[in-house]
Design a protein around this motif. Structure first.
Motif, short mmCIF file in Angstrom:
data_model
loop_
_atom_site.label_atom_id
_atom_site.label_comp_id
_atom_site.label_asym_id
_atom_site.label_seq_id
_atom_site.Cartn_x
_atom_site.Cartn_y
_atom_site.Cartn_z
N VAL A 168 0.83 -1.20 0.00
CA VAL A 168 0.00 0.00 0.00
C VAL A 168 0.87 1.26 0.00
N ASP A 169 2.00 1.22 0.68
CA ASP A 169 2.87 2.40 0.75
C ASP A 169 3.53 2.71 -0.59
N HIS A 174 -3.80 0.96 -9.21
CA HIS A 174 -3.83 0.13 -10.42
C HIS A 174 -2.67 -0.85 -10.49
N GLN A 175 -1.77 -0.83 -9.49
CA GLN A 175 -0.65 -1.77 -9.45
C GLN A 175 -0.79 -2.82 -8.36
N ARG A 176 -1.69 -2.59 -7.41
CA ARG A 176 -1.71 -3.43 -6.22
C ARG A 176 -2.17 -4.86 -6.51
N GLY A 177 -3.04 -5.04 -7.50
CA GLY A 177 -3.50 -6.39 -7.82
C GLY A 177 -2.34 -7.30 -8.17
N LYS A 178 -1.41 -6.81 -9.00
CA LYS A 178 -0.22 -7.58 -9.35
C LYS A 178 0.63 -7.85 -8.12
N ALA A 179 0.83 -6.78 -7.32
CA ALA A 179 1.70 -6.91 -6.16
C ALA A 179 1.13 -7.93 -5.16
N PHE A 180 -0.17 -7.87 -4.90
CA PHE A 180 -0.77 -8.83 -3.98
C PHE A 180 -0.72 -10.24 -4.56
N ALA A 181 -0.90 -10.38 -5.88
CA ALA A 181 -0.83 -11.70 -6.50
C ALA A 181 0.54 -12.32 -6.28
N VAL A 182 1.60 -11.54 -6.53
CA VAL A 182 2.96 -12.04 -6.35
C VAL A 182 3.21 -12.39 -4.89
N ASP A 353 -5.31 -6.72 -12.00
CA ASP A 353 -5.54 -5.28 -12.15
C ASP A 353 -6.36 -4.97 -13.40
N LYS A 354 -6.10 -5.72 -14.46
CA LYS A 354 -6.73 -5.42 -15.75
C LYS A 354 -8.26 -5.56 -15.69
N ILE A 355 -8.76 -6.64 -15.09
CA ILE A 355 -10.21 -6.86 -15.05
C ILE A 355 -10.92 -5.80 -14.20
N PRO A 356 -10.46 -5.48 -12.97
CA PRO A 356 -11.13 -4.40 -12.23
C PRO A 356 -11.13 -3.06 -12.94
N PRO A 420 -5.22 -13.66 -3.20
CA PRO A 420 -4.75 -12.27 -3.32
C PRO A 420 -5.88 -11.27 -3.51
N VAL A 421 -6.93 -11.68 -4.22
CA VAL A 421 -8.04 -10.78 -4.48
C VAL A 421 -8.77 -10.45 -3.18
N CYS A 422 -9.03 -11.49 -2.36
CA CYS A 422 -9.72 -11.27 -1.08
C CYS A 422 -8.89 -10.37 -0.17
N TYR A 423 -7.58 -10.63 -0.09
CA TYR A 423 -6.72 -9.80 0.75
C TYR A 423 -6.69 -8.37 0.24
N ASN A 424 -6.52 -8.22 -1.06
CA ASN A 424 -6.47 -6.89 -1.65
C ASN A 424 -7.76 -6.13 -1.37
N TYR A 425 -8.90 -6.80 -1.52
CA TYR A 425 -10.19 -6.16 -1.32
C TYR A 425 -10.35 -5.65 0.11
N ILE A 426 -10.09 -6.52 1.10
CA ILE A 426 -10.30 -6.10 2.49
C ILE A 426 -9.27 -5.06 2.91
N VAL A 427 -8.04 -5.18 2.44
CA VAL A 427 -7.04 -4.14 2.73
C VAL A 427 -7.51 -2.79 2.21
N GLU A 428 -8.13 -2.77 1.03
CA GLU A 428 -8.61 -1.51 0.48
C GLU A 428 -9.91 -1.04 1.14
N CYS A 429 -10.53 -1.90 1.96
CA CYS A 429 -11.66 -1.45 2.79
C CYS A 429 -11.17 -0.76 4.05
N PHE A 430 -9.94 -1.05 4.48
CA PHE A 430 -9.34 -0.45 5.68
C PHE A 430 -7.95 0.09 5.29
N LEU A 431 -7.96 1.04 4.35
CA LEU A 431 -6.75 1.40 3.64
C LEU A 431 -5.64 1.94 4.53
N HIS A 432 -5.99 2.57 5.65
CA HIS A 432 -4.97 3.14 6.52
C HIS A 432 -4.42 2.13 7.52
#
Length: 522
Positions: A168-169, A174-182, A353-356, A420-432
């Protein structure tokens, strides 16, 4: 141009949003907008971001791999300790219990000594726990060995919990999907890969070497973190206390970051420590997390159960219903999971990232909604119940082991698509609070695997192996209904979460993420 690199910035005028050219000819607006401060990690060059990300990812891999490095070889230890298979399976459970509890206990220390320092010293503890386990070769060392597994689990799960904070930092929306996947594939790959490599080692060497060999990757992770990982905390919130700039000199910077790291944190460490201890619990029981957590508990817990109990199905003799596999053959069998994970890695890198972004353009007119991330869960939600059901049928009717291999591939391909999608989603629900969110999600993910170690024997006795896994498939179908609800109405659940605790329920909903380029723009 790599989508991970914010090159080709079209405008840097402060009153205009900074954007990059998308591959489809649209402009991808940078979210969050980078500041003009050189300390802002969003402004760092891409090679620096990738180096830090790689070191943190490898630290997560090494820390997660070490506690369960005997996952496929624990049956070999029954001769040493003169204990039953169930007793040795409990040592695997001890590691899982540590994974659940450790982040809740030690992540709050990030408020005192910083993320990087917590990662480094957690790995040091893991290193010595592996030596401890390898030295437990006496008949009366079972209890001490089990304690070493629990402590290793306590600290081994911490680096993987902190990775979300770096993502997140340093990376844009638009890059986080790839990063979380890796990152998440690395973490789960460690869960399976550690056992696989341990199986190869134990084929020709004593079981103690399943712990000795891990000192290499854990030691390399310690060195990588110390040499290259930097503090990435940077507040864009007005009125929030910030730390003083760290020294520019490399040696002075390393001392300030790791020995012990208190300079990486602003004043008010005690108050922040208490806040970070409470926040994971608030997130764990928030409405949106309860729903997604239930999905993760089942859909990602069953694959962990499959990995944890695999040896108990493959290694017993065929005369009593097993497949008579050696530790080497079992290790080779787990390569099916490796292939599934690699395939999921490729898919996630290409589409997470591409699909969202495509959905944001088509449904949102270029405006972001966090639920667009969940479009990538549709395929794995269909695959997982089929894979679990096939695995159960293969065991029930003692089908050729290749049936189990195909099922294993599908299980891990589906699990590593959705995780990765589930983690990315919830992290972006509590972004800070990305780190505290990861702590919560890890507890949901591991708890079913931990529970299954204790109940799988009785469960299988009560229902039969086929119906045990068949029920697992039906449970995934049940939680698929939760996922459909989140895709369609997740924004309403997040509104309930905001009403309960607006301080932590922060997202990027409503941000403009794509726009048509001005034809005159170069």
């Amino acid at each position: 141009m790599s989508e991970l690199e914010p090159k080709g910035i079209i405008t840097t005028v402060s009153e205009s949003p900074k954007v990059i050219k998308g591959k489809n000819g649209d402009a991808v607006i940078l979210v969050p907008q980078p500041t003009d401060d050189a300390e802002d990690p969003l402004n760092w060059p891409i090679h620096k971001k990738i180096l830090i990300f790689a070191c943190v990812g490898f630290a997560g891999f090494a820390g997660q791999m070490a506690p369960n490095s005997n996952q496929l070889t624990f049956l070999l230890q029954t001769e040493t300790y003169h204990d039953t298979t169930s007793d040795m399976l409990n040592t695997v459970a001890a590691s899982l219990a540590g994974w659940v509890a450790g982040p809740f206990l030690f992540i709050p220390f990030v408020a005192v000594i910083g993320r990087s320092s917590v990662i480094l010293w957690s790995l040091v503890v893991v290193f010595f726990c592996q030596i401890w386990a390898a030295k437990m070769t006496g008949a009366g060392d079972y209890i001490s060995f089990t304690i070493s597994r629990f402590i290793c689990g306590l600290f081994g799960g911490i680096p993987s919990s902190l990775g979300a904070g770096y993502i997140v930092d340093m990376f844009f929306l638009h890059q986080r999907g790839k990063a979380f996947a890796v990152f998440e594939v690395l973490i789960i790959f460690a869960v399976v890969g550690g056992g696989t490599l341990g199986g190869f080692v134990a084929h020709t060497l004593p079981w103690t070497y399943t712990f000795w060999w891990t000192l290499g990757p854990v030691g390399a992770a310690i060195i990588g973190v110390f040499l290259f990982v930097e503090d990435t905390t940077f507040s864009r919130q007005p009125g929030v206390a910030v730390r003083s700039p760290l020294p520019k000199s490399w040696i002075a910077n390393r001392i300030a970051t790791f020995l012990p790291g208190t300079r990486t944190q602003p004043a008010g460490k005690g108050r922040e420590f208490i806040k970070r201890a409470i926040t994971p619990l608030q997130i764990t029981f928030a409405p949106i997390t309860l729903l997604m957590g239930t999905y993760i508990f089942i859909a990602l817990g069953l694959p962990i159960m499959q990995a944890s109990t695999l040896a108990t199905y493959l290694q017993p003799p065929t005369a009593i219903g097993g497949y008579g596999f050696s530790s080497l053959q079992t290790a080779f069998f787990t390569m099916t999971a490796w292939i599934g994970m690699i395939a999921a890695q490729v898919y996630g890198y290409l589409f997470n990232d591409k699909i969202p972004l495509w959905v944001a353009r088509r449904r949102g007119g270029g405006t972001w909604k966090t639920e667009y991330r969940l479009a990538n869960t549709i395929l794995p939600s269909l695959l997982l119940p089929i894979a679990i059901g096939l695995y159960g049928a293969g065991l029930q009717y003692h089908l050729h082991f290749m049936v189990l291999a195909v099922a294993s591939f599908l299980i891990w391909f589906g699990a590593l698509l959705v995780m990765p999608v589930c983690y990315n989603y919830i992290v972006e629900c509590f972004l800070h609070n990305p780190v505290e969110t990861s702590v919560s999600l890890n507890a949901y993910r591991i708890s079913f695997g931990l529970m299954s170690v204790f109940i799988s024997t009785d469960w299988q006795t009560a229902t039969g192996v086929g119906w045990m896994w068949g029920l697992g498939a039906f449970l995934i179908l049940l939680v698929d209904g939760i996922m459909v609800g989140l895709i369609l109405k997740g924004h309403l659940v997040r509104q309930w979460t905001v009403r309960l605790n607006s301080a932590i329920a922060v997202s990027e909903d409503g941000a403009r993420i794509t726009a048509k380029l001005d034809p005159a723009t170069p």
